[in-house]
Design a protein around this motif. Sequence first.
Motif, PDB file in Angstrom:
ATOM      1  N   PHE A 129      -2.754  19.076  -1.792  1.00 16.77           N
ATOM      2  CA  PHE A 129      -2.645  17.675  -2.207  1.00 16.77           C
ATOM      3  C   PHE A 129      -1.767  16.891  -1.240  1.00 16.77           C
ATOM      4  CE2 PHE A 129      -3.260  19.028  -6.934  1.00 16.77           C
ATOM      5  CZ  PHE A 129      -4.630  19.166  -6.734  1.00 16.77           C
ATOM      6  N   GLU A 130      -0.681  17.506  -0.771  1.00 18.51           N
ATOM      7  CA  GLU A 130       0.193  16.809   0.173  1.00 18.51           C
ATOM      8  C   GLU A 130      -0.540  16.511   1.485  1.00 18.51           C
ATOM      9  OE1 GLU A 130       4.633  17.042   2.184  1.00 18.51           O
ATOM     10  OE2 GLU A 130       3.892  18.773   1.084  1.00 18.51           O
ATOM     11  N   LEU A 131      -1.285  17.478   1.983  1.00 20.83           N
ATOM     12  CA  LEU A 131      -2.070  17.252   3.200  1.00 20.83           C
ATOM     13  C   LEU A 131      -3.070  16.118   2.989  1.00 20.83           C
ATOM     14  CD1 LEU A 131      -2.794  20.925   4.344  1.00 20.83           C
ATOM     15  CD2 LEU A 131      -1.285  19.262   5.464  1.00 20.83           C
ATOM     16  N   GLN A 132      -3.700  16.092   1.815  1.00 20.25           N
ATOM     17  CA  GLN A 132      -4.713  15.071   1.542  1.00 20.25           C
ATOM     18  C   GLN A 132      -4.110  13.672   1.476  1.00 20.25           C
ATOM     19  OE1 GLN A 132      -6.742  16.470  -1.983  1.00 20.25           O
ATOM     20  NE2 GLN A 132      -7.405  18.323  -0.951  1.00 20.25           N
ATOM     21  N   TYR A 133      -3.032  13.489   0.709  1.00 21.82           N
ATOM     22  CA  TYR A 133      -2.506  12.127   0.593  1.00 21.82           C
ATOM     23  C   TYR A 133      -1.831  11.676   1.882  1.00 21.82           C
ATOM     24  CZ  TYR A 133       2.321  13.648  -0.666  1.00 21.82           C
ATOM     25  OH  TYR A 133       3.575  14.202  -0.683  1.00 21.82           O
ATOM     26  N   THR A 134      -1.267  12.596   2.647  1.00 23.34           N
ATOM     27  CA  THR A 134      -0.643  12.238   3.921  1.00 23.34           C
ATOM     28  C   THR A 134      -1.704  11.770   4.924  1.00 23.34           C
ATOM     29  OG1 THR A 134       1.152  13.801   3.525  1.00 23.34           O
ATOM     30  CG2 THR A 134       0.827  13.071   5.798  1.00 23.34           C
ATOM     31  N   GLU A 135      -2.783  12.502   5.019  1.00 20.94           N
ATOM     32  CA  GLU A 135      -3.882  12.130   5.920  1.00 20.94           C
ATOM     33  C   GLU A 135      -4.473  10.793   5.499  1.00 20.94           C
ATOM     34  OE1 GLU A 135      -7.781  11.499   7.481  1.00 20.94           O
ATOM     35  OE2 GLU A 135      -7.369  11.811   5.358  1.00 20.94           O
ATOM     36  N   LEU A 136      -4.659  10.609   4.213  1.00 21.76           N
ATOM     37  CA  LEU A 136      -5.277   9.392   3.687  1.00 21.76           C
ATOM     38  C   LEU A 136      -4.388   8.174   3.910  1.00 21.76           C
ATOM     39  CD1 LEU A 136      -7.753   8.334   2.243  1.00 21.76           C
ATOM     40  CD2 LEU A 136      -6.728   9.009   0.077  1.00 21.76           C
ATOM     41  N   PHE A 137      -3.087   8.344   3.803  1.00 17.48           N
ATOM     42  CA  PHE A 137      -2.168   7.226   4.007  1.00 17.48           C
ATOM     43  C   PHE A 137      -2.281   6.689   5.436  1.00 17.48           C
ATOM     44  CE2 PHE A 137       1.897   5.136   4.796  1.00 17.48           C
ATOM     45  CZ  PHE A 137       1.975   4.302   3.692  1.00 17.48           C
ATOM     46  N   ALA A 138      -2.373   7.588   6.406  1.00 17.26           N
ATOM     47  CA  ALA A 138      -2.530   7.160   7.800  1.00 17.26           C
ATOM     48  C   ALA A 138      -3.891   6.510   8.015  1.00 17.26           C
ATOM     49  CB  ALA A 138      -2.344   8.348   8.736  1.00 17.26           C
ATOM     50  N   ALA A 139      -4.916   7.048   7.391  1.00 21.18           N
ATOM     51  CA  ALA A 139      -6.270   6.536   7.573  1.00 21.18           C
ATOM     52  C   ALA A 139      -6.442   5.139   6.991  1.00 21.18           C
ATOM     53  CB  ALA A 139      -7.276   7.493   6.940  1.00 21.18           C
ATOM     54  N   VAL A 140      -5.836   4.883   5.847  1.00 21.90           N
ATOM     55  CA  VAL A 140      -6.008   3.583   5.206  1.00 21.90           C
ATOM     56  C   VAL A 140      -5.401   2.476   6.056  1.00 21.90           C
ATOM     57  CG1 VAL A 140      -3.960   3.480   3.714  1.00 21.90           C
ATOM     58  CG2 VAL A 140      -6.087   2.491   2.931  1.00 21.90           C
ATOM     59  N   ASP A 141      -4.364   2.799   6.803  1.00 20.54           N
ATOM     60  CA  ASP A 141      -3.758   1.818   7.696  1.00 20.54           C
ATOM     61  C   ASP A 141      -4.760   1.383   8.759  1.00 20.54           C
ATOM     62  OD1 ASP A 141      -1.285   0.382   8.462  1.00 20.54           O
ATOM     63  OD2 ASP A 141      -1.495   1.549  10.299  1.00 20.54           O
ATOM     64  N   GLU A 142      -5.498   2.319   9.291  1.00 22.91           N
ATOM     65  CA  GLU A 142      -6.508   2.008  10.311  1.00 22.91           C
ATOM     66  C   GLU A 142      -7.612   1.115   9.738  1.00 22.91           C
ATOM     67  OE1 GLU A 142      -9.241   4.279  13.672  1.00 22.91           O
ATOM     68  OE2 GLU A 142      -8.196   5.474  12.171  1.00 22.91           O
ATOM     69  N   ILE A 143      -8.000   1.369   8.503  1.00 23.35           N
ATOM     70  CA  ILE A 143      -9.044   0.550   7.874  1.00 23.35           C
ATOM     71  C   ILE A 143      -8.525  -0.866   7.623  1.00 23.35           C
ATOM     72  CG2 ILE A 143     -10.591   0.330   5.899  1.00 23.35           C
ATOM     73  CD1 ILE A 143     -10.283   3.478   5.660  1.00 23.35           C
ATOM     74  N   ALA A 144      -7.289  -0.967   7.123  1.00 23.86           N
ATOM     75  CA  ALA A 144      -6.693  -2.290   6.889  1.00 23.86           C
ATOM     76  C   ALA A 144      -6.563  -3.058   8.205  1.00 23.86           C
ATOM     77  CB  ALA A 144      -5.333  -2.137   6.211  1.00 23.86           C
ATOM     78  N   GLU A 145      -6.196  -2.368   9.267  1.00 24.66           N
ATOM     79  CA  GLU A 145      -6.086  -3.027  10.560  1.00 24.66           C
ATOM     80  C   GLU A 145      -7.447  -3.466  11.089  1.00 24.66           C
ATOM     81  OE1 GLU A 145      -3.723  -0.353  12.920  1.00 24.66           O
ATOM     82  OE2 GLU A 145      -1.870  -0.975  11.926  1.00 24.66           O
ATOM     83  N   ARG A 146      -8.495  -2.740  10.736  1.00 22.44           N
ATOM     84  CA  ARG A 146      -9.852  -3.152  11.120  1.00 22.44           C
ATOM     85  C   ARG A 146     -10.207  -4.464  10.416  1.00 22.44           C
ATOM     86  NH1 ARG A 146     -13.190  -3.989  14.889  1.00 22.44           N
ATOM     87  NH2 ARG A 146     -15.318  -4.228  14.151  1.00 22.44           N
ATOM     88  N   ILE A 147      -9.829  -4.569   9.156  1.00 18.95           N
ATOM     89  CA  ILE A 147     -10.056  -5.810   8.405  1.00 18.95           C
ATOM     90  C   ILE A 147      -9.337  -6.968   9.096  1.00 18.95           C
ATOM     91  CG2 ILE A 147      -9.578  -7.005   6.227  1.00 18.95           C
ATOM     92  CD1 ILE A 147      -9.900  -4.211   4.849  1.00 18.95           C
ATOM     93  N   ARG A 148      -8.099  -6.736   9.496  1.00 18.64           N
ATOM     94  CA  ARG A 148      -7.327  -7.777  10.181  1.00 18.64           C
ATOM     95  C   ARG A 148      -7.952  -8.134  11.522  1.00 18.64           C
ATOM     96  NH1 ARG A 148      -5.385 -11.198   8.876  1.00 18.64           N
ATOM     97  NH2 ARG A 148      -3.475 -11.332  10.072  1.00 18.64           N
ATOM     98  N   ALA A 149      -8.452  -7.133  12.240  1.00 22.98           N
ATOM     99  CA  ALA A 149      -9.097  -7.383  13.529  1.00 22.98           C
ATOM    100  C   ALA A 149     -10.351  -8.235  13.366  1.00 22.98           C
ATOM    101  CB  ALA A 149      -9.434  -6.056  14.217  1.00 22.98           C
ATOM    102  N   LYS A 150     -10.945  -8.167  12.190  1.00 24.94           N
ATOM    103  CA  LYS A 150     -12.134  -8.971  11.906  1.00 24.94           C
ATOM    104  C   LYS A 150     -11.764 -10.369  11.405  1.00 24.94           C
ATOM    105  CE  LYS A 150     -15.884  -7.095  10.479  1.00 24.94           C
ATOM    106  NZ  LYS A 150     -16.646  -7.421  11.685  1.00 24.94           N
ATOM    107  N   GLY A 151     -10.462 -10.674  11.387  1.00 19.24           N
ATOM    108  CA  GLY A 151     -10.018 -12.017  11.037  1.00 19.24           C
ATOM    109  C   GLY A 151      -9.802 -12.266   9.561  1.00 19.24           C
TER     110      GLY A 151
END
Length: 145
Positions: free
Chosen positions: A42-64
Amino acid sequence: MSSSVVDALRQVVADSYALIGQTHLCHWNVRGPGFFSLHNAFELQYTELFAAVDEIAERIRAKGALAPGGLTNLANMAGIPEIAEDASADQMVKHLIEANEKLLGDLKQARDIAGEASDSESEDLMIARIQVHEKTVWMLKSYLG
């Protein structure tokens, strides 16, 4: 900027945050013979997911557009039910399978919308996330036998 792509990415962010919270809850409260393996997984899963969600949020920002936030807002957007703190290890695993499968459905929808909009970067990001969550579902199901 394609608003349908942004909307789909925002949904993925909300689902991902809900899944982080649920996985973290399970990490803290799991008990029983499978404690060590599940606690670590579970720790590996939520740690990996926390980093990944940042990339998705930044993609949203890159799209304006703006990335969604706020725990209540994200929980309402995701619509993933919460598990009881005293759930058994097997209940936790089953719950996380269902939450990952809900996220997978929204990831696939986002992938398809991005593909139709010729947004290869968002499409590629969703494909990578699909692979991660398909593996997570496989591993969780394997734990149950």
